[in-house]
Design a protein around this motif. Sequence first.
Motif, PDB file in Angstrom:
ATOM      1  N   ALA A  24       0.852  -1.304   0.005  1.00 32.94           N
ATOM      2  CA  ALA A  24      -0.103   0.059  -0.098  1.00 32.94           C
ATOM      3  C   ALA A  24       0.913   1.182   0.198  1.00 32.94           C
ATOM      4  CB  ALA A  24      -0.728  -0.050   1.136  1.00 32.94           C
ATOM      5  N   THR A  25       2.007   1.258   0.772  1.00 30.66           N
ATOM      6  CA  THR A  25       2.880   2.263   0.990  1.00 30.66           C
ATOM      7  C   THR A  25       3.419   2.601  -0.718  1.00 30.66           C
ATOM      8  OG1 THR A  25       3.318   2.159   3.161  1.00 30.66           O
ATOM      9  CG2 THR A  25       4.769   3.323   2.084  1.00 30.66           C
ATOM     10  N   ARG A  26       4.272   1.529  -1.186  1.00 29.86           N
ATOM     11  CA  ARG A  26       4.444   1.635  -2.387  1.00 29.86           C
ATOM     12  C   ARG A  26       3.649   2.165  -3.603  1.00 29.86           C
ATOM     13  NH1 ARG A  26       5.358  -1.284  -7.274  1.00 29.86           N
ATOM     14  NH2 ARG A  26       7.543  -1.006  -7.954  1.00 29.86           N
ATOM     15  N   GLN A  27       2.278   1.739  -3.453  1.00 32.32           N
ATOM     16  CA  GLN A  27       1.252   2.188  -4.502  1.00 32.32           C
ATOM     17  C   GLN A  27       0.905   3.642  -4.366  1.00 32.32           C
ATOM     18  OE1 GLN A  27       0.260   0.410  -7.104  1.00 32.32           O
ATOM     19  NE2 GLN A  27      -0.379   2.462  -7.638  1.00 32.32           N
ATOM     20  N   ALA A  28       1.059   4.034  -2.908  1.00 26.85           N
ATOM     21  CA  ALA A  28       0.963   5.282  -2.554  1.00 26.85           C
ATOM     22  C   ALA A  28       1.831   6.294  -3.092  1.00 26.85           C
ATOM     23  CB  ALA A  28       0.665   5.661  -0.948  1.00 26.85           C
ATOM     24  N   ILE A  29       3.064   5.979  -2.919  1.00 27.16           N
ATOM     25  CA  ILE A  29       4.201   6.721  -3.421  1.00 27.16           C
ATOM     26  C   ILE A  29       4.026   6.752  -5.056  1.00 27.16           C
ATOM     27  CG2 ILE A  29       6.675   6.582  -4.052  1.00 27.16           C
ATOM     28  CD1 ILE A  29       6.917   5.208  -1.246  1.00 27.16           C
ATOM     29  N   ILE A  30       3.759   5.757  -5.783  1.00 27.10           N
ATOM     30  CA  ILE A  30       3.647   5.685  -7.365  1.00 27.10           C
ATOM     31  C   ILE A  30       2.478   6.645  -7.692  1.00 27.10           C
ATOM     32  CG2 ILE A  30       3.249   4.315  -9.291  1.00 27.10           C
ATOM     33  CD1 ILE A  30       4.374   2.043  -7.728  1.00 27.10           C
ATOM     34  N   ASP A  31       1.337   6.667  -7.090  1.00 21.04           N
ATOM     35  CA  ASP A  31       0.232   7.599  -7.221  1.00 21.04           C
ATOM     36  C   ASP A  31       0.689   8.965  -6.951  1.00 21.04           C
ATOM     37  OD1 ASP A  31      -1.264   5.093  -7.887  1.00 21.04           O
ATOM     38  OD2 ASP A  31      -2.282   5.041  -5.831  1.00 21.04           O
ATOM     39  N   ALA A  32       1.362   9.277  -6.047  1.00 20.22           N
ATOM     40  CA  ALA A  32       1.592  10.486  -5.683  1.00 20.22           C
ATOM     41  C   ALA A  32       2.589  11.194  -6.867  1.00 20.22           C
ATOM     42  CB  ALA A  32       2.389  10.685  -4.259  1.00 20.22           C
ATOM     43  N   ALA A  33       3.630  10.592  -7.065  1.00 21.36           N
ATOM     44  CA  ALA A  33       4.473  10.910  -8.247  1.00 21.36           C
ATOM     45  C   ALA A  33       3.743  10.929  -9.576  1.00 21.36           C
ATOM     46  CB  ALA A  33       5.606   9.698  -8.348  1.00 21.36           C
ATOM     47  N   LEU A  34       2.901  10.059  -9.895  1.00 20.17           N
ATOM     48  CA  LEU A  34       1.761  10.434 -11.160  1.00 20.17           C
ATOM     49  C   LEU A  34       0.991  11.552 -10.930  1.00 20.17           C
ATOM     50  CD1 LEU A  34       1.415   9.190 -14.115  1.00 20.17           C
ATOM     51  CD2 LEU A  34      -0.288   7.801 -13.009  1.00 20.17           C
ATOM     52  N   SER A  35       0.463  11.776  -9.737  1.00 20.99           N
ATOM     53  CA  SER A  35      -0.302  12.982  -9.542  1.00 20.99           C
ATOM     54  C   SER A  35       0.234  14.321  -9.819  1.00 20.99           C
ATOM     55  CB  SER A  35      -1.005  12.824  -8.215  1.00 20.99           C
ATOM     56  OG  SER A  35      -1.668  14.070  -7.751  1.00 20.99           O
ATOM     57  N   LEU A  36       1.675  13.971  -9.256  1.00 20.17           N
ATOM     58  CA  LEU A  36       2.413  15.463  -9.139  1.00 20.17           C
ATOM     59  C   LEU A  36       2.898  15.674 -10.934  1.00 20.17           C
ATOM     60  CD1 LEU A  36       4.671  15.193  -6.003  1.00 20.17           C
ATOM     61  CD2 LEU A  36       3.007  16.980  -6.588  1.00 20.17           C
ATOM     62  N   LEU A  37       2.923  14.727 -11.476  1.00 16.64           N
ATOM     63  CA  LEU A  37       3.488  14.855 -12.866  1.00 16.64           C
ATOM     64  C   LEU A  37       2.387  15.365 -13.755  1.00 16.64           C
ATOM     65  CD1 LEU A  37       5.683  14.106 -15.145  1.00 16.64           C
ATOM     66  CD2 LEU A  37       4.653  11.851 -15.409  1.00 16.64           C
ATOM     67  N   ARG A  38       1.235  15.076 -13.346  1.00 12.69           N
ATOM     68  CA  ARG A  38       0.278  15.339 -14.040  1.00 12.69           C
ATOM     69  C   ARG A  38      -0.280  17.070 -13.902  1.00 12.69           C
ATOM     70  NH1 ARG A  38      -3.608  10.397 -12.128  1.00 12.69           N
ATOM     71  NH2 ARG A  38      -3.178   9.112 -13.912  1.00 12.69           N
ATOM     72  N   SER A  39      -0.104  17.342 -12.361  1.00 11.55           N
ATOM     73  CA  SER A  39      -0.323  18.716 -12.118  1.00 11.55           C
ATOM     74  C   SER A  39       0.745  19.708 -12.324  1.00 11.55           C
ATOM     75  CB  SER A  39      -0.971  18.669 -10.490  1.00 11.55           C
ATOM     76  OG  SER A  39       0.394  18.269  -9.763  1.00 11.55           O
ATOM     77  N   ARG A  40       1.862  19.304 -12.484  1.00 13.59           N
ATOM     78  CA  ARG A  40       3.012  20.199 -12.117  1.00 13.59           C
ATOM     79  C   ARG A  40       4.014  20.076 -13.385  1.00 13.59           C
ATOM     80  NH1 ARG A  40       5.769  20.597  -6.129  1.00 13.59           N
ATOM     81  NH2 ARG A  40       3.781  20.494  -4.973  1.00 13.59           N
ATOM     82  N   GLY A  41       3.905  18.803 -14.241  1.00  9.03           N
ATOM     83  CA  GLY A  41       4.777  18.595 -15.293  1.00  9.03           C
ATOM     84  C   GLY A  41       6.065  18.168 -14.950  1.00  9.03           C
ATOM     85  N   PRO A  42       6.813  17.583 -15.848  1.00 14.13           N
ATOM     86  CA  PRO A  42       8.165  16.813 -15.710  1.00 14.13           C
ATOM     87  C   PRO A  42       9.158  17.969 -15.090  1.00 14.13           C
ATOM     88  CG  PRO A  42       7.203  16.687 -17.963  1.00 14.13           C
ATOM     89  CD  PRO A  42       6.333  17.621 -17.294  1.00 14.13           C
ATOM     90  N   GLY A  43      10.218  17.438 -14.288  1.00 11.34           N
ATOM     91  CA  GLY A  43      11.112  18.113 -13.728  1.00 11.34           C
ATOM     92  C   GLY A  43      10.696  19.282 -12.519  1.00 11.34           C
ATOM     93  N   SER A  44       9.470  19.202 -12.181  1.00 12.10           N
ATOM     94  CA  SER A  44       8.741  20.398 -11.408  1.00 12.10           C
ATOM     95  C   SER A  44       8.623  20.012  -9.840  1.00 12.10           C
ATOM     96  CB  SER A  44       7.590  21.040 -11.983  1.00 12.10           C
ATOM     97  OG  SER A  44       7.754  21.533 -13.175  1.00 12.10           O
ATOM     98  N   PHE A  45       9.002  18.908  -9.585  1.00 11.67           N
ATOM     99  CA  PHE A  45       8.710  18.339  -8.288  1.00 11.67           C
ATOM    100  C   PHE A  45       9.699  17.208  -7.633  1.00 11.67           C
ATOM    101  CE2 PHE A  45       6.523  15.367 -11.199  1.00 11.67           C
ATOM    102  CZ  PHE A  45       7.079  14.376 -10.666  1.00 11.67           C
ATOM    103  N   THR A  46      10.118  17.223  -6.473  1.00 15.27           N
ATOM    104  CA  THR A  46      11.103  16.415  -5.667  1.00 15.27           C
ATOM    105  C   THR A  46      10.944  15.282  -4.942  1.00 15.27           C
ATOM    106  OG1 THR A  46      11.159  17.688  -3.908  1.00 15.27           O
ATOM    107  CG2 THR A  46      12.366  18.729  -5.641  1.00 15.27           C
ATOM    108  N   VAL A  47      11.760  14.854  -4.663  1.00 17.78           N
ATOM    109  CA  VAL A  47      11.389  13.559  -3.675  1.00 17.78           C
ATOM    110  C   VAL A  47      10.286  13.850  -2.388  1.00 17.78           C
ATOM    111  CG1 VAL A  47      12.382  11.838  -2.011  1.00 17.78           C
ATOM    112  CG2 VAL A  47      13.263  11.992  -4.565  1.00 17.78           C
ATOM    113  N   GLU A  48      10.926  14.942  -2.103  1.00 22.61           N
ATOM    114  CA  GLU A  48      10.347  15.689  -0.629  1.00 22.61           C
ATOM    115  C   GLU A  48       8.899  15.887  -1.312  1.00 22.61           C
ATOM    116  OE1 GLU A  48      14.525  15.799  -0.353  1.00 22.61           O
ATOM    117  OE2 GLU A  48      13.267  16.712  -1.832  1.00 22.61           O
ATOM    118  N   ASP A  49       8.413  16.596  -2.312  1.00 23.88           N
ATOM    119  CA  ASP A  49       7.203  16.536  -2.777  1.00 23.88           C
ATOM    120  C   ASP A  49       6.250  15.406  -2.765  1.00 23.88           C
ATOM    121  OD1 ASP A  49       7.703  19.399  -3.088  1.00 23.88           O
ATOM    122  OD2 ASP A  49       8.243  19.059  -4.892  1.00 23.88           O
ATOM    123  N   ILE A  50       6.867  14.308  -3.214  1.00 25.24           N
ATOM    124  CA  ILE A  50       6.126  13.118  -3.495  1.00 25.24           C
ATOM    125  C   ILE A  50       6.046  12.363  -2.068  1.00 25.24           C
ATOM    126  CG2 ILE A  50       6.327  10.559  -4.427  1.00 25.24           C
ATOM    127  CD1 ILE A  50       8.179  11.812  -6.591  1.00 25.24           C
TER     128      ILE A  50
END
Length: 231
Positions: A24-50
């Motif tokens: 569940a934790t692994r999937q939450a990280i993946i979902d968060a990364a994809l959500s940030l990619l959609r909303s902010r675009g490539p290269g606009s977020f960090t590990v801390e953001d995820i």
Amino acid sequence: MGTSTGSISPAAATPSRRELNKAATRQAIIDAALSLLRSRGPGSFTVEDIAETAGISRRTFFNYFSSTDAALAAVTHGFLDNAIQQFRLRPADEPILESAQAALMALADPMTVAPLAELFTLTQQSQLMSHSELQAWEHCTEQIIAVARERVVGAAEGVDELYVRALAGAVISCGKAALEVWFTGRGADLSATSLAELRQLLIDAMALLGSGFTAGSSPAPRSTPSASVSS
């Protein structure tokens, strides 16, 4: 010998609470990364953001992934894991490429290819995403090598390393070709109709590879995306 391979206890077959929590934790990280990619675009977020979006610590993130790219590459792993699972259900004496095609056909819901398609479209639109795409394909290659070894490990002369690696490379190349043809015609269209077309292209690519690209082995011509939409 027979009893040792078949004796799997219910406890071993059922994931523990700890395993479920980790998944569940692994999937939450993946979902968060994809959500940030959609909303902010490539290269606009960090590990801390995820980590913040997933509700975990930075340290926990690194227990699962080495970078933002690795987390994004994992977006496609669900599709691949499903395909590999279907592959392993095929008869052991069936030709590997026939098994690969049957595995893709078994994934009847076009939405199963959505993560693969979405990451591919995003990588085509940004050079910043090229490393994520590379990681995803490397994971695919290693998985295919692993299942190919499982099929040939019982051979009298052992595993032919050239065979399994050449096979994995050919499968990956055909998969990329199918995605490129699909993207050229559909762009970022992730509708059910578009995804169904991608699934069929992947199946057709495996059929071409299985036939050795012999004359007349190509699937029947399909209507162009524009023609199918207008009709």
